[in-house]
Design an enzyme around this catalytic site. Structure first.
Site, PDB file in Angstrom:
ATOM      1  N   HIS A 171       5.087   0.730  -2.560  1.00  0.00           N
ATOM      2  CA  HIS A 171       5.528  -0.174  -3.632  1.00  0.00           C
ATOM      3  C   HIS A 171       4.921  -1.562  -3.490  1.00  0.00           C
ATOM      4  O   HIS A 171       4.449  -1.969  -2.432  1.00  0.00           O
ATOM      5  CB  HIS A 171       7.061  -0.240  -3.695  1.00  0.00           C
ATOM      6  N   CYS A 189       9.800   1.877   3.999  1.00  0.00           N
ATOM      7  CA  CYS A 189       8.850   2.069   2.903  1.00  0.00           C
ATOM      8  C   CYS A 189       7.583   1.255   3.163  1.00  0.00           C
ATOM      9  O   CYS A 189       7.551   0.389   4.034  1.00  0.00           O
ATOM     10  CB  CYS A 189       9.479   1.664   1.570  1.00  0.00           C
TER      11      CYS A 189
END
Length: 251
Positions: free
Chosen positions: A156, A175
């Site tokens: 992301h 992440c």
């Protein structure tokens, strides 16, 4: 020396963990070098810096297929972050939610009025889900790239671009934050009609969540290689932020 030989052996062993067929086109994230490459055949066509999980919340090592992109994403706050970080901050700062563009939804998915909620009462906060609305300050930035997996890990964007200048980038909850999300979005949607840069930029800034599927799944491999050979034949070593070389050597 013997130590270098052992490190090379550990890295060769870790290559055995990834599929023998990486895919004609694929993405490789190398956690200890904090880099991501897009590879076509055996040729890297794009590379960028990444931020990975901290040693206490390490990025898991696995392979899966990217199947869709979400523009202007909501950030649904994971339970662990909610209990350890968000709720303690709310106790000290009642304006924390409003200031960070966060909302609370109940089990029905509808936004709920949290004015009467005692944030120190665990029972009162059970069943509540917290999310940050889309926008430039969203923790996921303006786009996320999803390869469905049971770790709930994805690539992301991030509003914290300055962090890419740090040498050691073990800063996330697991992440992978990527340096140039617009370039990656253009690449993965290149074969989708009418999804050129203008439309992608518009979708990234729309403040309204939109999912776009890839035409073909794109393999993503997250690995941990502290030694590799450059194109000119020279050997490169990196640091070992998760201490895996020592652990695997002992095993």
């Amino acid at each position: 020396n013997q130590q270098d030989v052992e490190r090379i052996a550990m890295n060769l062993e870790r290559w055995r963990w990834v599929p023998s067929d990486l895919g004609a086109r694929h993405i490789v994230v190398n956690v200890p070098s904090y880099t991501m490459q897009v590879v076509e055949g055996e040729t890297p066509t794009m590379a960028m810096r990444v931020i990975v999980g901290a040693p206490e919340t390490p990025t898991p090592l696995f392979s899966d297929n990217m199947t869709y992109v979400v523009f202007s994403p909501y950030w649904n706050i994971p339970e662990s972050i909610l209990r350890e970080e968000t709720l303690p901050r709310l106790v000290e700062d009642p304006d924390y939610l409003a200031r960070n563009n966060m909302e609370v939804v109940g089990t029905s998915g509808e936004a709920v009025d949290v004015t009467p909620v005692d944030w120190t009462d665990e029972e009162a906060t059970k069943g509540l889900r917290f999310r940050q609305a889309p926008g430039p300050e969203n923790a996921l930035g303006l786009v996320k790239f999803i390869f469905p997996n049971h770790f709930s890990v994805y690539l992301h964007d991030t509003p914290g671009d300055a962090l890419f200048k740090k040498e050691q980038r073990t800063l996330s909850h697991g992440c992978i934050r990527i340096e140039r999300p617009l370039d990656l979005a253009e690449y993965v949607l290149a074969d989708r009609d009418n999804w050129g840069q203008p439309r992608i930029v518009k979708a990234m800034h729309a403040k309204e969540e939109q999912t776009v599927r890839l035409t073909e799944p794109l393999p993503v491999h997250i690995g941990y290689w502290t030694a590799w050979v450059q194109e000119d034949g020279s050997l490169t070593f990196t640091g070992d932020p998760y201490g895996l070389d020592a652990k695997h050597a002992a095993a």
